[in-house]
Design an enzyme around this catalytic site. Structure first.
Site, short mmCIF file in Angstrom:
data_model
loop_
_atom_site.label_atom_id
_atom_site.label_comp_id
_atom_site.label_asym_id
_atom_site.label_seq_id
_atom_site.Cartn_x
_atom_site.Cartn_y
_atom_site.Cartn_z
N ASP A 45 0.83 -1.20 0.00
CA ASP A 45 0.00 0.00 0.00
C ASP A 45 0.87 1.25 0.00
OD1 ASP A 45 -2.82 -1.13 2.05
OD2 ASP A 45 -2.11 -1.66 0.04
N ALA A 46 1.98 1.20 0.77
CA ALA A 46 2.87 2.37 0.88
C ALA A 46 3.49 2.70 -0.48
CB ALA A 46 3.96 2.10 1.90
N SER B 148 -34.07 -20.70 -24.94
CA SER B 148 -33.44 -21.85 -24.32
C SER B 148 -33.79 -23.07 -25.16
CB SER B 148 -33.87 -21.98 -22.87
OG SER B 148 -35.24 -22.00 -22.80
N GLU C 153 -23.54 -31.13 -31.63
CA GLU C 153 -22.37 -30.49 -31.02
C GLU C 153 -22.51 -30.55 -29.50
OE1 GLU C 153 -24.29 -27.02 -32.78
OE2 GLU C 153 -23.44 -25.83 -31.14
N LYS D 67 -23.05 -29.57 -25.70
CA LYS D 67 -23.75 -28.50 -24.99
C LYS D 67 -22.80 -28.02 -23.90
CE LYS D 67 -28.17 -27.40 -22.89
NZ LYS D 67 -27.69 -26.73 -21.68
N ASP E 23 -21.39 -26.18 -20.73
CA ASP E 23 -22.01 -25.80 -19.46
C ASP E 23 -21.43 -24.47 -18.98
OD1 ASP E 23 -23.62 -25.99 -17.32
OD2 ASP E 23 -22.57 -27.64 -16.34
N ARG F 95 -27.91 -13.33 -21.27
CA ARG F 95 -29.22 -13.76 -21.70
C ARG F 95 -30.33 -13.10 -20.90
NH1 ARG F 95 -32.54 -18.21 -20.30
NH2 ARG F 95 -33.92 -18.70 -22.01
N GLU G 43 -21.37 -19.42 -25.85
CA GLU G 43 -21.28 -19.72 -24.43
C GLU G 43 -19.95 -19.25 -23.86
OE1 GLU G 43 -24.08 -21.12 -23.62
OE2 GLU G 43 -23.86 -22.12 -21.68
N TYR H 120 -21.92 -20.48 -31.20
CA TYR H 120 -22.73 -21.58 -31.75
C TYR H 120 -24.04 -21.11 -32.39
CZ TYR H 120 -24.69 -21.15 -27.02
OH TYR H 120 -25.22 -20.68 -25.85
N LYS I 62 -29.38 -29.55 -34.05
CA LYS I 62 -30.09 -28.44 -34.72
C LYS I 62 -30.36 -28.83 -36.16
CE LYS I 62 -27.57 -25.20 -31.84
NZ LYS I 62 -26.34 -24.40 -31.72
N LYS J 181 -29.49 -34.36 -23.01
CA LYS J 181 -28.64 -34.21 -21.82
C LYS J 181 -27.99 -35.54 -21.44
CE LYS J 181 -29.00 -30.63 -19.61
NZ LYS J 181 -30.06 -29.93 -18.93
N CYS K 174 -50.39 -27.01 8.50
CA CYS K 174 -49.27 -26.19 8.05
C CYS K 174 -48.30 -25.99 9.21
CB CYS K 174 -49.79 -24.85 7.56
SG CYS K 174 -48.46 -23.69 7.19
N CYS L 63 -48.32 -22.00 10.16
CA CYS L 63 -49.43 -21.24 10.73
C CYS L 63 -50.46 -22.14 11.41
CB CYS L 63 -50.10 -20.36 9.68
SG CYS L 63 -51.04 -21.29 8.45
N CYS M 43 -51.41 -25.53 2.41
CA CYS M 43 -51.88 -24.80 3.58
C CYS M 43 -53.07 -23.96 3.17
CB CYS M 43 -50.74 -23.91 4.08
SG CYS M 43 -51.29 -22.56 5.12
N CYS N 133 -51.09 -16.98 6.64
CA CYS N 133 -49.92 -17.83 6.85
C CYS N 133 -48.66 -17.01 6.60
CB CYS N 133 -49.96 -19.03 5.91
SG CYS N 133 -48.47 -20.05 6.01
S1 IVH Z 1 -28.15 -23.16 -29.11
C1 IVH Z 1 -31.75 -20.91 -30.29
N1 IVH Z 1 -25.97 -24.55 -28.72
O1 IVH Z 1 -27.81 -24.09 -23.44
C2 IVH Z 1 -30.83 -21.85 -29.68
N2 IVH Z 1 -27.02 -23.57 -26.82
O2 IVH Z 1 -30.27 -24.98 -22.26
C3 IVH Z 1 -29.89 -21.20 -28.76
N3 IVH Z 1 -25.85 -23.95 -24.73
O3 IVH Z 1 -29.32 -20.94 -23.41
C4 IVH Z 1 -29.03 -22.11 -28.02
N4 IVH Z 1 -24.17 -25.10 -25.57
O4 IVH Z 1 -26.76 -21.07 -23.07
C5 IVH Z 1 -26.94 -23.84 -28.14
N5 IVH Z 1 -24.01 -25.74 -28.51
C6 IVH Z 1 -24.97 -25.04 -27.96
C7 IVH Z 1 -25.01 -24.79 -26.58
C8 IVH Z 1 -26.06 -24.06 -26.04
C9 IVH Z 1 -24.70 -24.58 -24.46
C10 IVH Z 1 -26.68 -23.30 -23.71
C11 IVH Z 1 -27.22 -21.94 -24.07
C12 IVH Z 1 -28.72 -22.07 -23.95
C13 IVH Z 1 -28.84 -23.25 -23.03
C14 IVH Z 1 -30.19 -23.94 -23.16
#
Ligand code: IVH
Length: 704
Positions: free
Chosen positions: A42-43, A91, A123, A125, A127, A146, A181, A233, A297, A321, A426, A429, A444, A450
């Site tokens: 800091d000095a 989504s 492709e 997904k 995370d 988003r 992402e 993507y 897609k 998934k 409940c 309450c 309830c 409540c």
């Molecule tokens: S396409 C219109 N592609 O998953 C379609 N989404 O559960 C827009 N995500 O909100 C999404 N990998 O944040 C797409 N290869 C991928 C993805 C992907 C991850 C996420 C994205 C979306 C969420 C939906």
């Protein structure tokens, strides 16, 4: 080397030294705000700032606009600005089983009326969290999270610090919104957590939380020091198409300088999709980042356009998934939580256990039938095994959702363990808790008396899609709920808070712990700012069962004003014209209608609603995005055989253009589209003098 006295510096030396000092101070700020161990004491930091100020004092003309002397060390922005997405950020529909992939393909071909195969991209997904990047003239001008899909947060400064996000593009369309992402690699996540722990700061549960926490930093310097990455993507608004297919569009984004996922392939149908899923799942553990499934897609963008969207998901995509992660642990106890609508929800208190990298100590047990080993129709689940306190239970997490209890190990059951007795009253309450016929949930009956329901309603009331009052979050609401001198027990009381505080000479809010003059004033101003509220938000914020954000939007657009809405719901009873009108709204069924009616026709609830409305200035809502098309606002009826599109597609496209599609012809019908074999509907139209056109004329009319 000893420092040269400021008095003896030439102008050129002073200029050089100011530049050096600016860099050193900036670097020190950055190191400090990364929450890393600061690089200098800091000095020493103060000495740099003092020397900078001394040189500026001697050569005022050399002081630059962004001089370090004018910067407050860790000053942060007020909060993120809001960005309305020009195309909603959607989504994805989820699937877990292989059969659902074949069903997805079937559904698409049925919708399009195609007998042949459809190609799909597949492709990983990722995370992480999605981000939309807007380029104008090849320059990055805005980055937005988003948010709720319609409105996100402006995180442009932060996005500019991410190496994978090019600040400029060459050869891009004039307007290009790139979506993808933001994520953090496993190695970077581990290193960040180690640094956080060493500095005594909070660590993150998983890379996704770390990425989200890092991107959503008000101080972009913190984001800059966090190693975030980005895979492109998808896209939003475009001034010119990128390509004719999904696959080529992604290749184009890659050529423009974006990272795109190398495991993206083209598949000829469900079989290839499933084999690519298996391949990606096989590689999952070796990847340097988290993925939670595979996204399919439709490849042909013309088909994507024909398929269109449901309210929040595209019809042309599916997230397949990976199976949830599992662990076994001991059930220490069962707590009952009372929700906003009075639902009694059993929560498992668990001996802490790691599931997929996250420590889990609570999990949902759904409802009393689930604990007893039955589903809502009375059929056995888990082979009829019930769940008892002290049992060893299997816990799983699927994606983002709350952990769940899946199974129980009877061989570990302790002698004398008793079946769990679900409370009939409940716990908050004491009111009787009833189960309605066909409802799996016990509720309830205390309503607003409540405290648990009242607090939950307030929490909902101030939540993001509802009133979203700055400085009045769930925690503050709970505090005010219990406050003896300045209580807030109903939404209306939020809006009388400032006046009540002003009227109380003692114990003013500004004198309370956690508040001061400024924060009390800010809170009152934030509340005042929300006194004017759009009708759809108000309807959502009432927290009526079955009325979520989408439904609130539908209701608001239909009735337009609070007066019309309130009058209609007050008069609606099954069989009345108001009921018929309400249930005729696309997306409103009898269950939701009854729930609205119950809320508006119950004395106590109604009093609370009226008291709230009296405090507000409710803005009418216009039909959203009044689509500019020749059929917007028209009621159309399709009849006979359509040859160029299926019924479902015809309906969805007409609705996307703002038309209302009705099933029968009446005096209110504007247009009938009749194909070969049209029968009574065409006759009705003739009789009523409604215009009739054929499918080709319709396609010309909508510019298809
Ligand atoms: S396409 C219109 N592609 O998953 C379609 N989404 O559960 C827009 N995500 O909100 C999404 N990998 O944040 C797409 N290869 C991928 C993805 C992907 C991850 C996420 C994205 C979306 C969420 C939906």
């Amino acid at each position: 080397m000893a420092e040269q006295a400021v008095e003896t510096l030439t102008e050129a030396e002073a200029r050089d030294e100011l530049a050096r000092l600016a860099r050193a101070i900036e670097a020190a700020n950055r190191a400090y705000h990364t929450l890393d161990a600061p690089e200098i004491s800091d000095a020493d930091y103060d000495a740099l700032k003092r020397r900078n100020a001394a040189i500026e004092a001697r050569f005022p003309e050399l002081k630059c606009a962004d001089s370090p002397s004018d910067q407050v060390g860790g000053a942060v922005a007020e909060g993120f600005g809001k960005v309305a997405h020009r195309r909603p950020m959607l989504s994805l529909e989820n699937a877990f089983a292989a059969e659902e992939v074949a069903e997805f393909d079937d559904r698409i071909r049925r919708f399009l009326g195609l007998a042949g195969a459809v190609s799909y991209t597949a492709e990983p997904k990722i995370d992480g969290l999605s981000l939309s990047l807007r380029y104008e003239g090849g320059v990055l001008v805005q980055a937005a999270t988003r948010g709720d899909g319609e409105v996100g947060e402006n995180v442009t400064d932060n996005a500019r610090t991410i190496a994978d996000i090019p600040p400029r593009l060459t050869g891009a369309p004039e307007v290009l919104e790139v979506r993808g992402e933001v994520y953090m690699s496993h190695a970077d996540f581990a290193a960040l957590n180690a640094r956080q722990a060493a500095a005594g700061d909070r660590t993150f549960a998983n890379p996704r939380n770390a990425a989200a926490g890092s991107l959503r930093q008000l101080d972009a310097r913190i984001t800059a020091a966090r190693p975030l990455r980005f895979f492109a993507y998808s896209w939003g608004e475009l001034s010119a198409p990128l390509a004719a297919t999904q696959f080529e569009s992604i290749a184009r984004l890659n050529a423009l300088g974006f990272q795109t996922n190398p495991l993206t392939v083209l598949c000829a149908g469900p079989q290839e999709m499933l084999s690519h899923y298996a391949r990606i799942e096989g590689q999952r553990a070796k990847l340097s980042y988290d993925i939670d499934g595979v996204v399919y897609k439709v490849d042909d963008l013309a088909l994507q356009a024909r398929l269109g969207f449901r309210s929040t998901t595209p019809r042309w995509a599916l997230a397949h998934k990976f199976p949830a992660e599992l662990a076994w642990t001991e059930l220490l106890g069962i707590d009952i939580q009372v929700g906003r609508t009075g639902a009694l929800s059993p929560v498992a208190r668990l001996r802490p256990v790691t599931v997929g990298g996250v420590v889990v100590q609570n999990a949902t047990l759904h409802n009393e039938d689930y604990i007893a080993g039955r589903d809502s129709r009375g059929q056995e689940i888990r082979g009829g095994k019930d769940i008892r306190i002290g049992d060893w239970v299997q816990v799983y997490r699927a994606g983002d959702v709350i952990p769940k209890v899946a199974d129980v190990d009877l061989s570990q059951r302790k002698a004398g363990a008793q079946p769990y007795a679900f409370p009939k009253e409940c716990p908050e309450c004491g009111s009787p808790a009833h189960r309605e016929e066909g409802d799996s949930v016990r509720r309830c009956t205390g309503g607003l008396i409540c405290p648990a329901q009242a607090v939950e309603r307030l929490r909902h009331f101030v939540s993001r899609g509802a009133f979203d009052i700055e400085g009045l979050g769930a925690k503050q609401v709970e505090m005010f709920f219990k406050d003896p001198t300045l209580p807030v027990r109903t939404p209306a009381e939020i809006f009388t808070l400032a006046a009540r505080d002003a009227a109380n000479p003692l114990q003013k809010l500004k004198n309370r712990e956690g508040f001061g003059e400024v924060s009390a004033r800010k809170l009152f101003a934030a509340i005042e700012a929300r006194r004017t509220i759009p009708l759809d938000r108000l309807i959502f914020s009432l927290g009526i069962r079955h009325v979520g954000e989408v439904a609130a939007g539908l209701l608001a657009r239909h009735y337009a004003t609070w007066e019309a809405f309130e009058a209609a719901i007050t008069r609606a009873t099954p069989g009345s014209p108001e009921w018929a009108e309400l249930t005729a709204i696309n997306g409103v069924g009898a269950v939701m209608a009854q729930s609205l009616v119950d809320a508006f026709q119950n004395e106590a609830e109604r009093a609370a609603i009226d008291a709230l409305a009296a405090q507000l200035n409710i803005q009418p809502v216009q039909a959203r995005g009044v689509v500019d098309s020749p059929v917007a606002g028209k009621t159309v009826v399709f009849t006979g055989t359509l040859e160029k599109m299926t019924r479902a597609e015809a309906k969805s496209r007409a609705e996307a253009l703002g038309a209302k599609v009705a099933g029968s012809v009446s005096a209110k019908t504007d247009l009938v589209i009749a194909g070969p074999g049209a029968g009574s509907k065409a006759k009705d139209a003739e009789r009523l003098g409604v215009e009739i056109i054929d499918e080709d004329a319709w396609l010309r009319l909508i510019g298809a």
